[in-house]
Design an enzyme around this catalytic site. Structure first.
Site, PDB file in Angstrom:
ATOM      1  N   PHE A   7       0.829  -1.203   0.000  1.00 32.98           N
ATOM      2  CA  PHE A   7       0.000   0.000   0.000  1.00 32.98           C
ATOM      3  C   PHE A   7       0.864   1.253   0.000  1.00 32.98           C
ATOM      4  CE2 PHE A   7      -3.565  -2.593   1.547  1.00 32.98           C
ATOM      5  CZ  PHE A   7      -4.663  -1.949   0.983  1.00 32.98           C
ATOM      6  N   ASP A   8       0.521   2.190  -0.863  1.00 32.98           N
ATOM      7  CA  ASP A   8       1.018   3.549  -0.727  1.00 32.98           C
ATOM      8  C   ASP A   8       0.308   4.156   0.489  1.00 32.98           C
ATOM      9  OD1 ASP A   8       2.113   6.146  -1.488  1.00 32.98           O
ATOM     10  OD2 ASP A   8       0.079   6.607  -2.180  1.00 32.98           O
ATOM     11  N   LEU A   9       0.904   5.197   1.071  1.00 34.04           N
ATOM     12  CA  LEU A   9       0.288   5.808   2.249  1.00 34.04           C
ATOM     13  C   LEU A   9      -0.493   7.079   1.923  1.00 34.04           C
ATOM     14  CD1 LEU A   9      -0.097   5.720   5.319  1.00 34.04           C
ATOM     15  CD2 LEU A   9       2.035   7.021   5.544  1.00 34.04           C
ATOM     16  N   ASP A  10       0.172   8.071   1.331  1.00 36.14           N
ATOM     17  CA  ASP A  10      -0.459   9.369   1.125  1.00 36.14           C
ATOM     18  C   ASP A  10      -1.455   9.365  -0.025  1.00 36.14           C
ATOM     19  OD1 ASP A  10       0.740  10.764   3.220  1.00 36.14           O
ATOM     20  OD2 ASP A  10       2.571  11.055   2.066  1.00 36.14           O
ATOM     21  N   ASP A 179      -2.357   5.713  -5.475  1.00 39.21           N
ATOM     22  CA  ASP A 179      -3.074   6.726  -6.242  1.00 39.21           C
ATOM     23  C   ASP A 179      -2.233   7.350  -7.344  1.00 39.21           C
ATOM     24  OD1 ASP A 179      -1.550   8.078  -4.010  1.00 39.21           O
ATOM     25  OD2 ASP A 179      -2.246   9.850  -5.102  1.00 39.21           O
TER      26      ASP A 179
END
Length: 229
Positions: A7-10, A179
């Site tokens: 997972f990306d965070l931001d 995203d």
């Protein structure tokens, strides 16, 4: 069958745009500048452009921090220090953590069913404090922040370093969710894993970057993961 999920965070789990606005507004106020919508949008534009340059290997992380403010201050005619603004802004950002809609419940639902990992280009001290404040770290088997890894997404080196720390990882059973087409999706393709583009605003993809899958809501993830061969 998918076993490992990166997972990306931001702007995938945490709402960075909201955090950015609040942290920037407070930082500029400390120096006597009222941040209206235009100033915030211009800062965000300059910030994104400089991070894109970092992803392409054109500039350093420190240059990102200086350039984004220098561009903004030049436009607004402000005589302020980019270094001082960066320090105050990042301190504020450490304590601005707001979840993307449904993010926490989705992570909690996936926890225990998949091996979850975080992969982020964000500033180390900011991300570590935000993970502590949200108690998110407990759900992830590994947290990989580019400042610690030594490479930035989307480079192959970043993912190679991550994978070397996960001996049991099978790339054919791994997916990245994020995203950013240029960072997360390109990075996943560079790494040879499947990619899921989180596109909540239904942004038109005018790039040559083609994700394997696209979702509008994080609620789509669990069903999708179950159906990826």
């Amino acid at each position: 069958m998918i076993k490992s999920v990166l997972f990306d965070l931001d702007d995938t789990i945490l709402d960075f745009k909201k955090s950015e606005r609040l942290a920037l507004t407070k930082a500029l106020a400390r120096f006597g500048v009222e941040a209206d919508d235009y100033i915030v949008s211009q800062y965000s534009k300059y910030n994104i452009s400089q991070w894109k340059r970092l992803e392409r290997g054109e500039i350093t992380r420190q240059q990102v921090k200086v350039n984004r403010y220098r561009l903004l201050f030049d436009e607004l005619g402000l005589d302020l220090s980019p270094q001082q603004l960066t320090e105050v802004y990042e301190e504020n950002l450490c304590y601005e953590y707001h979840f993307v809609e449904n993010a926490l419940s989705v992570i909690q639902s996936l926890y225990g069913k998949y091996d979850l990992y975080l992969v982020s280009n964000g500033a180390k001290r900011v991300q570590e404090q935000r993970l502590k404040g949200t108690d998110l770290a407990r759900y992830f088997k590994g947290i990989f922040i580019s400042e610690t890894v030594g490479y930035e997404k989307p480079s192959r080196e970043f993912f190679s370093a991550c994978f070397s720390a996960i001996p049991s990882l099978d790339k054919s059973q791994t997916v990245i969710i994020g995203d950013s087409l240029s960072s997360d999706i390109t990075g996943g393709k560079n790494a040879g894993i499947k990619t899921i583009w989180f596109n909540p605003n239904n942004t038109e993809n005018n790039t040559p970057i083609t994700p394997d899958y696209e979702i509008k809501s994080l609620l789509e993830i669990e069903s999708l993961l179950q159906n990826i061969e």
